[in-house]
Design an enzyme around this catalytic site. Structure first.
Site, PDB file in Angstrom:
ATOM      1  NE  ARG A  43      -4.152  -1.254   0.299  1.00  0.00           N
ATOM      2  CZ  ARG A  43      -5.284  -1.387   1.275  1.00  0.00           C
ATOM      3  NH1 ARG A  43      -5.375  -0.453   2.171  1.00  0.00           N
ATOM      4  NH2 ARG A  43      -6.051  -2.382   1.164  1.00  0.00           N
ATOM      5  NE  ARG A  47      -7.516   6.104   2.000  1.00  0.00           N
ATOM      6  CZ  ARG A  47      -8.389   5.280   2.739  1.00  0.00           C
ATOM      7  NH1 ARG A  47      -9.483   6.028   3.303  1.00  0.00           N
ATOM      8  NH2 ARG A  47      -8.095   4.076   2.891  1.00  0.00           N
ATOM      9  NE  ARG A  56      -9.759   7.829  -6.009  1.00  0.00           N
ATOM     10  CZ  ARG A  56     -10.029   7.136  -5.114  1.00  0.00           C
ATOM     11  NH1 ARG A  56      -9.224   6.496  -4.240  1.00  0.00           N
ATOM     12  NH2 ARG A  56     -11.272   7.150  -4.379  1.00  0.00           N
ATOM     13  CG  ASP A  92      -8.978  -3.181  -4.296  1.00  0.00           C
ATOM     14  OD1 ASP A  92      -8.476  -2.635  -3.058  1.00  0.00           O
ATOM     15  OD2 ASP A  92      -9.768  -4.166  -3.960  1.00  0.00           O
ATOM     16  CE1 TYR A 167     -13.601  -7.145   2.060  1.00  0.00           C
ATOM     17  CE2 TYR A 167     -11.652  -8.245   1.153  1.00  0.00           C
ATOM     18  CZ  TYR A 167     -12.062  -7.339   1.939  1.00  0.00           C
ATOM     19  OH  TYR A 167     -11.126  -6.404   2.681  1.00  0.00           O
TER      20      TYR A 167
HETATM   21  O1  CP3 Z   1       0.356   0.485  -3.414  1.00  0.00           O
HETATM   22  C1  CP3 Z   1      -0.202  -0.816  -3.218  1.00  0.00           C
HETATM   23  O2  CP3 Z   1       0.086  -1.607  -2.267  1.00  0.00           O
HETATM   24  C2  CP3 Z   1      -1.026  -1.135  -4.496  1.00  0.00           C
HETATM   25  C3  CP3 Z   1      -2.389  -1.031  -4.327  1.00  0.00           C
HETATM   26  C4  CP3 Z   1      -3.528  -1.850  -3.291  1.00  0.00           C
HETATM   27  C5  CP3 Z   1      -4.814  -1.517  -3.034  1.00  0.00           C
HETATM   28  N1  CP3 Z   1      -5.444  -2.436  -2.565  1.00  0.00           N
HETATM   29  C6  CP3 Z   1      -5.213  -0.095  -3.346  1.00  0.00           C
HETATM   30  C7  CP3 Z   1      -6.287   0.529  -2.526  1.00  0.00           C
HETATM   31  C8  CP3 Z   1      -3.322  -3.353  -3.086  1.00  0.00           C
HETATM   32  C9  CP3 Z   1      -2.052  -4.264  -3.106  1.00  0.00           C
HETATM   33  C10 CP3 Z   1      -4.469  -3.626  -2.511  1.00  0.00           C
HETATM   34  C11 CP3 Z   1      -4.852  -5.018  -2.028  1.00  0.00           C
HETATM   35  C12 CP3 Z   1      -6.130  -5.145  -1.279  1.00  0.00           C
HETATM   36  N2  CP3 Z   1      -7.303  -4.597  -1.295  1.00  0.00           N
HETATM   37  C13 CP3 Z   1      -6.176  -6.115  -0.360  1.00  0.00           C
HETATM   38  C14 CP3 Z   1      -5.040  -6.927   0.109  1.00  0.00           C
HETATM   39  C15 CP3 Z   1      -3.815  -6.369   1.223  1.00  0.00           C
HETATM   40  C16 CP3 Z   1      -4.484  -5.876   2.229  1.00  0.00           C
HETATM   41  O3  CP3 Z   1      -4.460  -4.958   2.728  1.00  0.00           O
HETATM   42  O4  CP3 Z   1      -4.444  -6.711   3.232  1.00  0.00           O
HETATM   43  C17 CP3 Z   1      -7.255  -6.067   0.387  1.00  0.00           C
HETATM   44  C18 CP3 Z   1      -7.744  -6.785   1.626  1.00  0.00           C
HETATM   45  C19 CP3 Z   1      -8.050  -5.078  -0.364  1.00  0.00           C
HETATM   46  C20 CP3 Z   1      -9.547  -4.785  -0.190  1.00  0.00           C
HETATM   47  C21 CP3 Z   1      -9.659  -3.306   0.210  1.00  0.00           C
HETATM   48  N3  CP3 Z   1      -9.608  -2.273  -0.884  1.00  0.00           N
HETATM   49  C22 CP3 Z   1      -9.426  -2.790   1.433  1.00  0.00           C
HETATM   50  C23 CP3 Z   1      -9.567  -3.396   2.834  1.00  0.00           C
HETATM   51  C24 CP3 Z   1      -9.574  -1.387   1.245  1.00  0.00           C
HETATM   52  C25 CP3 Z   1      -9.660  -0.277   2.331  1.00  0.00           C
HETATM   53  C26 CP3 Z   1     -10.826   0.567   2.426  1.00  0.00           C
HETATM   54  C27 CP3 Z   1     -10.319   2.016   3.275  1.00  0.00           C
HETATM   55  O5  CP3 Z   1     -10.634   3.116   2.711  1.00  0.00           O
HETATM   56  O6  CP3 Z   1      -9.799   1.717   4.435  1.00  0.00           O
HETATM   57  C28 CP3 Z   1      -9.559  -1.088  -0.206  1.00  0.00           C
HETATM   58  C29 CP3 Z   1      -9.452   0.271  -0.765  1.00  0.00           C
HETATM   59  C30 CP3 Z   1      -7.971   0.639  -1.359  1.00  0.00           C
HETATM   60  N4  CP3 Z   1      -7.497  -0.285  -1.890  1.00  0.00           N
HETATM   61  C31 CP3 Z   1      -7.465   1.722  -1.098  1.00  0.00           C
HETATM   62  C32 CP3 Z   1      -6.223   1.695  -1.906  1.00  0.00           C
HETATM   63  C33 CP3 Z   1      -5.308   2.711  -1.970  1.00  0.00           C
HETATM   64  C34 CP3 Z   1      -8.072   3.071  -0.470  1.00  0.00           C
HETATM   65  C35 CP3 Z   1      -8.956   3.555  -1.196  1.00  0.00           C
HETATM   66  C36 CP3 Z   1      -8.992   5.092  -1.495  1.00  0.00           C
HETATM   67  O7  CP3 Z   1      -7.946   5.765  -1.691  1.00  0.00           O
HETATM   68  O8  CP3 Z   1     -10.167   5.704  -1.101  1.00  0.00           O
END
Ligand code: CP3
Length: 392
Positions: A43, A47, A56, A92, A167
């Protein structure tokens, strides 16, 4: 650079053309210890970066993922800013589900939410197939990113079938994935069919990234830690094997030596499941590297996993908001313990928290790159952080 050939990867692929073949990250994954530890952060895009938040504004998460220029730019932001040793493609785990036609949105602060949870065999049978052309925005985004990254490798990633299935069954984020585990045990045929579908879809997403130029592939099974070892081996690991199989046979030769695109396996699993993350229920090492969460010290992980696998991790993300000295101490300790493995890629033990001060990440990369691991003694009670922890 030695000329390379591959029967699977395109001749322009950065591993085949040689651009990333000798990069510290790829070689560390392949088992060659590096004097300076390569580092990237799960990640790392997102943000914590003001330049990400700017891009964004008014753009939904999944729309950003499916815009090749935007996803590419967001992927490059942390590489430029922090000088990390890899980009990870901005996307994602639910993107391939969306591309197959599943009704899913990502809600900020919450995560993926599905309009129709999958709970019966009928539901599973109604899941759509993924049209290969639907992955074009992913391929384009990766190709664009790789062209910009040059010698810095791009990591492709996908969600493991269990985390995706959890999920889908829950309909959104959940604490202990109770509904998913109930389905697994009470309707094993429905469960197996669902895992077959998620393995197929997520494998296609991963192979699209590798074919388009990713130099490594990481599977995230973030939620597997809610499973017993027996359930993991029986109901989950075979589907993860299928997902990895989509990118497992990728030979390319460098100076007469045959190599493959490195495979990395990460989950928040703690020590009880860690050995299965190396073997996926098979009799042998299945992946090149295991990502270790922040709860298992790397020397303990190395003792459990053996000397034929690279370890990735595992600085506690909670320390990013702690005083610098605490973070620096812990980082030394992680690198010291990482010497017990055949090789080590530094990372956090889970993703960057959104409220992280990005200047801390840049400084952390500088620190990690400045440490010659050969000068670190093996993990011992003399280490400063152990001493502090042991003080009354
Ligand atoms: O930089 C990186 O690592 C690449 C991007 C990446 C994202 N999601 C972008 C993202 C990666 C590798 C993921 C994987 C992901 N997504 C996982 C596995 C990794 C982990 O964290 O365990 C999981 C479980 C998800 C599902 C998911 N998507 C979650 C739990 C969330 C967070 C929700 C939140 O807002 O707290 C997301 C959204 C997400 N995926 C964001 C990003 C940058 C945030 C969205 C935003 O910017 O509004």
């Amino acid at each position: 650079m030695p000329a390379a050939v591959s029967t699977v990867l395109d001749h322009n692929h950065p591993l085949v053309s040689g651009v990333t073949a000798e990069s510290p990250l790829v070689r560390a994954y392949q088992g060659v210890r590096q004097k300076r530890t390569p580092v990237w952060f799960m990640r790392q895009a997102g943000r914590s970066l003001p330049e990400y938040r700017d891009l964004r504004v008014g753009v939904r998460m999944l729309d950003a993922c499916l815009d090749p220029e935007l996803s590419s730019e967001i992927t490059l932001q942390p590489v430029r800013r922090h000088g990390v040793d890899a980009g990870i493609f901005f996307s994602d785990i639910v993107v391939p589900l969306k591309l197959a036609g599943v009704d899913v949105e990502i809600i900020a602060g919450k995560g993926p939410v599905f309009a129709h949870p999958i709970r019966t065999m009928e539901d599973v049978l109604s899941l759509p197939d993924l049209d290969p052309a639907a992955l074009d925005p992913v391929r384009e985004g990766v190709a664009h990113t790789v062209a910009e990254l040059g010698a810095t490798p791009l990591i492709g990633f996908a969600g493991a079938p269990f985390t995706l299935a959890a999920y889908l069954v829950e309909g959104g984020p959940s604490k202990d994935h109770i509904r998913a585990r109930t389905l697994m045990r009470s309707q094993p045929e429905t469960w197996t069919a669902l895992m077959g579908w998620t393995a197929h879809i997520t494998g296609k997403f991963l192979s699209a990234q590798v074919e388009a130029g990713a130099s490594a592939a990481q599977l995230f099974d973030s939620w597997a830690g809610s499973l017993s070892r027996a359930d993991y081996v029986r109901y989950v690991a075979p589907a993860s094997v299928r997902a990895f199989d989509a990118v497992r046979n990728t030979p390319y030769t460098v100076g007469g030596e045959t190599r493959h695109v490195p495979l990395i396996h990460f989950g928040l699993v703690g020590p009880q499941l860690l050995p299965e993350f190396r073997t996926l229920g098979t009799e042998r090492r299945f992946v090149d590297a295991v990502g270790v969460d922040y709860r298992t010290p790397l020397d303990e992980a190395a003792a459990q996993l053996g000397s034929d696998v690279t370890l990735q991790g595992n600085i506690d993300p909670a320390l990013l908001a702690a005083p610098w000295d605490r973070l620096a101490d812990d980082t030394h300790e992680v690198l010291r313990r990482g010497r017990s493995a055949r090789s080590h890629v530094a990372n956090l033990g889970h993703g960057v928290p959104p409220e992280t001060d990005p200047t801390v990440l840049t400084r952390l990369v500088e620190l990690i790159h400045s440490i010659d691991v050969d000068t670190l003694t093996h993990a011992s009670p003399q280490s400063s952080s152990t001493q502090k922890a042991a003080a009354p």
